[in-house]
Enzyme design. Structure first.
Site, PDB file in Angstrom:
ATOM      1  CD  GLU A 109       2.464  -4.362   8.958  1.00 41.41           C
ATOM      2  OE1 GLU A 109       3.670  -4.200   9.233  1.00 41.41           O
ATOM      3  OE2 GLU A 109       2.053  -4.652   7.820  1.00 41.41           O
ATOM      4  CD1 TRP A 116       0.841  -0.375   3.026  1.00 39.95           C
ATOM      5  CD2 TRP A 116      -0.677   1.168   3.566  1.00 39.95           C
ATOM      6  NE1 TRP A 116       1.147   0.096   4.286  1.00 39.95           N
ATOM      7  CE2 TRP A 116       0.236   1.036   4.647  1.00 39.95           C
ATOM      8  CE3 TRP A 116      -1.716   2.087   3.694  1.00 39.95           C
ATOM      9  CZ2 TRP A 116       0.145   1.793   5.813  1.00 39.95           C
ATOM     10  CZ3 TRP A 116      -1.807   2.832   4.865  1.00 39.95           C
ATOM     11  CH2 TRP A 116      -0.884   2.685   5.906  1.00 39.95           C
ATOM     12  CG  ASP A 117       4.815   0.819   1.556  1.00 43.14           C
ATOM     13  OD1 ASP A 117       3.907   0.065   1.948  1.00 43.14           O
ATOM     14  OD2 ASP A 117       5.917   0.883   2.109  1.00 43.14           O
ATOM     15  CE  LYS A 132       6.113  -1.976  11.573  1.00 39.44           C
ATOM     16  NZ  LYS A 132       6.010  -3.154  10.717  1.00 39.44           N
TER      17      LYS A 132
END
Ligand code: BGC
Length: 722
Positions: A475, A333-334, A586
């Site tokens: 995550e 998805w970056d 995160k």
């Protein structure tokens, strides 16, 4: 040596072998077709020399597929009176490495004394042409301080591997009209590659010239007479083609012809520079009053530009671009959330290529949905060449390789399908490329919506739809129920699908009909979509605070500040399961969602969430994706100090190796995010259907922020002065 600050020049003036791999990443050059890490021409023990070409994947155990480290085009060894030049012997009297971000020219100047006492100044230059993506050029000059000989051995090397794994088979090599070529093929995917080279522009009096037909490493040698103070040298011109570019039977012809037809160094460089000037014309960001940020933002943009496919819409940009072995070239998805906005607004043709990649891979996404018992398109968490899921299910534990760790992202990190749909919509909004939206975009949005509707679970007791057992962008928490990011983005996807379908019915009814038929969008189905939109579970407190997932507040609340100073991520400190039991993030996915869907949230709600989640986020050692978005949200909140602190973390990610893993490659999402932080955060750019406005929130010491952007085909200039 003090040098004047040049806002385009990234340089260093010493060589530290301990930082070799980090610097190989930093000094990566490329042209959107391939990238080459900044390893030395002559080699250095333990180097991670690599060239990665978009789309050239081959099979690998566990991770299924990876970009194959291509045959090496760099080798040039130099012998001074028979003594081999190498930075691991003799004495380095001076060292300078310069990357000109304006042109992509990488230069290294070394004054070196050999073990037997011969000194010389050696200059190496290289560039990957932006004007001709198959052309690579290297130049070497040596100014000896002794008499005798200087010998150059320039080669191509097919004996390359990915950290031990060999992907290449040798198919042949040879010479045609002074051009040396090498022909290889990946072992499993059978992609052929040809590389060819020619030594040109030999300066100095030649003593011997030879061609060494070493198998898989053809080499050309030229020995020149050396006299003190007299510069000698060669140019090396290289071409690369693969069977992804031309038919297999043509790859060798293509490289030989390309080398033969290409021009000399000066004009090749000039053509490439012109292409770079054109590129920077719409991409550059000017920041006055902050030298570090100026050069760093250009560096991040440069790394985006060298990785961005300009002429190929069958590829994506991996999470580590083409600059390292990390993540094996896989895309996440970056791309859609972090990199695409940059391209939407500065290079829409690149954005279109990247979205076409997703469109082409719809069959893979449909296969994934079907295999999991769902409908529509479920995009893979990690994607490579076929569009099928390439996230491994089990991997060796990073600290103890005899243990296996189950990776769940491929199974349950499902938000990516909505991220892609969102990017499709953004592209359309930014460019008004209606033709593309009608042809491909609407289908992507509809088919991902179809997935979301089928994935939603009805909770009859609570009378709501839920997405259970998922991983959100944060995550550190796996197997959670009702992750706010996932639920809200799914809702957005469904809502936008209904609107897009309505719009298409009015605009091109035949196309709408075609999609209604092919995707089976009957009334009953659309009714379910509306129902999910209405009844999806989203937990929002009256203050606007959104619970990241169900039960999040019951997790242990750890005072992260009390753990400082530390050099480890929270996950390393508490362990994977231990971290799962805490509230430590995160990356702050509620804030990311509020940023992505910013027009739907009030300032109060964003503030409530920022104030809650910011102190609970593992900023430095958690995900590199967070800081740039945090910077924007802090700007929206008018928290200038916080904004700058987050931002500086993002722009330094690779230059300063903040996480100690820059050797694996550029943190591409962070790079893309830095542009968003500058433009949408500090510049406060807001683009709507009526036009655009800015709301400058420049850090105190910035004197000026200027950038350009395209909106609906027109370029706009923004120039903000403090
Ligand atoms: C992050 C993901 C990201 C991936 C690739 C992970 O560490 O948590 O959000 O997509 O890296 O950059």
């Amino acid at each position: 040596m003090t040098t004047m600050f040049d806002p385009w020049i990234l340089s260093e003036d010493s060589f530290d072998p301990k930082k070799q791999h980090h610097k190989e990443t930093v000094f990566t050059i490329g042209n959107g077709y391939l990238c080459t890490r900044g390893a030395f021409e002559e080699g250095y023990p333990g180097d991670h020399r690599a060239t990665f070409i978009h789309g050239v994947f081959d099979e690998v155990p566990i991770d299924l597929t990876e970009l194959a480290n291509a045959p090496d085009w760099l080798p040039i060894s130099i012998y001074l009176n028979g003594e081999r030049f190498s930075l691991d012997s003799g004495t380095i009297e001076s060292f300078q490495r310069i990357l000109d971000l304006r042109t992509g020219l990488l230069t290294r100047i070394v004054r070196w004394r050999s073990p037997s006492g011969m000194s010389a100044t050696l200059t190496f230059e290289r560039f990957a042409s932006l004007a001709d993506e198959h052309l690579l050029c290297a130049r070497c000059r040596v100014t000896p301080e002794f008499a005798g000989t200087v010998e150059f051995r320039a080669g191509l090397n097919g004996n390359m591997h990915n950290e031990g794994l060999v992907h290449w088979q040798w198919l042949g090599q040879g010479e045609r009209d002074g051009v040396t070529y090498l022909h290889n093929c990946t072992r499993k995917s059978r992609i052929e590659i040809a590389t060819a080279m020619q030594i040109t522009n030999v300066i100095g009096r030649e003593i011997v010239r030879e061609a060494w037909d070493v198998e898989n490493a053809p080499t050309r040698m030229v020995r020149l007479e050396a006299a003190p103070g007299q510069t000698v040298g060669i140019d090396k011109r290289v071409a690369v083609f693969t069977s992804r570019d031309v038919e297999s039977k043509e790859v060798v012809n293509a490289v030989v012809n390309r080398v033969r037809e290409s021009t000399e160094w000066e004009s090749a460089l000039e053509a490439s520079n012109r292409a770079w000037t054109e590129e920077w014309n719409h991409t550059d960001v000017i920041i006055e009053g902050d030298n570090e940020v100026q050069i760093s933002i250009r560096f991040n943009l440069f790394q985006m530009l060298v990785a961005a496919p300009r002429h190929d819409d069958r590829v994506n940009i991996g999470a580590k671009t083409l600059s390292g072995f990390g993540y094996r070239g896989h895309a996440f998805w970056d791309t859609e959330i972090f990199m695409l906005p940059l391209f939407n607004y500065t290079a829409p043709h690149i954005a279109k290529n990247l979205l076409n990649y997703r469109y082409r891979n719809l069959p893979g996404a449909r296969r994934k949905a079907q295999a999991n018992g769902f409908e529509g398109a479920q995009f893979p968490w990690k994607s490579a060449d076929t569009g099928d899921e390439v996230t491994p299910t089990w991997v060796p534990h990073f600290a103890d390789r005899t243990k296996l760790v189950r990776i769940w992202a491929g199974d349950i990190e499902i938000h990516i399908s909505a991220d892609i749909a969102h990017a499709v919509h953004q592209y359309w909004q930014a460019t008004s490329d209606e033709e593309w939206f009608i042809e491909k975009g609407v289908e992507l949005i509809l088919d991902t919506a179809k997935f979301w509707a089928s994935r939603a679970e009805w909770n009859a007791d609570a009378h709501r739809y839920e997405y259970n057992d998922v991983i959100g962008p944060d995550e550190y928490h796996e197997h959670v129920n009702n992750n706010a990011y996932t639920n809200r983005m799914a809702q957005w996807n469904l809502q936008t699908a209904l609107e897009a379908l309505e719009w298409l019915k009015g605009r091109v009814p035949e196309k709408a009909n075609e999609l209604v038929q092919s995707l089976d969008l009957n009334e009953e189905r659309l009714k379910k979509w509306r129902d999910v939109i209405e009844k999806i579970y989203l937990h929002i407190e009256p203050s606007g605070l959104i619970e990241q997932f169900e039960g999040y507040y019951q997790r242990k609340d750890i005072d992260l500040a009390a753990l400082e100073p530390r050099a480890k991520s929270a996950q390393e400190i508490f362990g994977i399961e231990g971290c799962n039991e805490t509230q430590i993030l995160k990356q702050p996915d509620v804030l990311m969602m509020q940023y992505i869907l910013r027009k739907h949230y009030s300032a109060e709600s964003v503030r409530a969430n920022y104030d809650y989640y910011n102190p609970r986020t593992d900023h430095t050692y958690g995900s590199s994706l967070g800081p740039s978005i945090q910077a924007i949200v802090a700007c929206m909140m008018d928290y200038p100090e916080d904004a700058y602190e987050h931002f500086i973390r993002a722009v330094r990610a690779d230059l300063r190796d903040v996480r100690g893993n820059a050797s694996d490659g550029i943190h591409a999402a962070s790079s893309g995010g830095t542009w968003q932080a500058v433009v949408f955060g500090f510049g406060g750019l807001q683009v709507t259907s009526d036009g655009w406005t800015t709301m400058p929130r420049l850090p105190k010491h910035w004197k000026r922020l200027a950038f350009k952007f395209f909106h609906r085909g027109k370029m706009h200039n923004v120039d903000l002065k403090a």
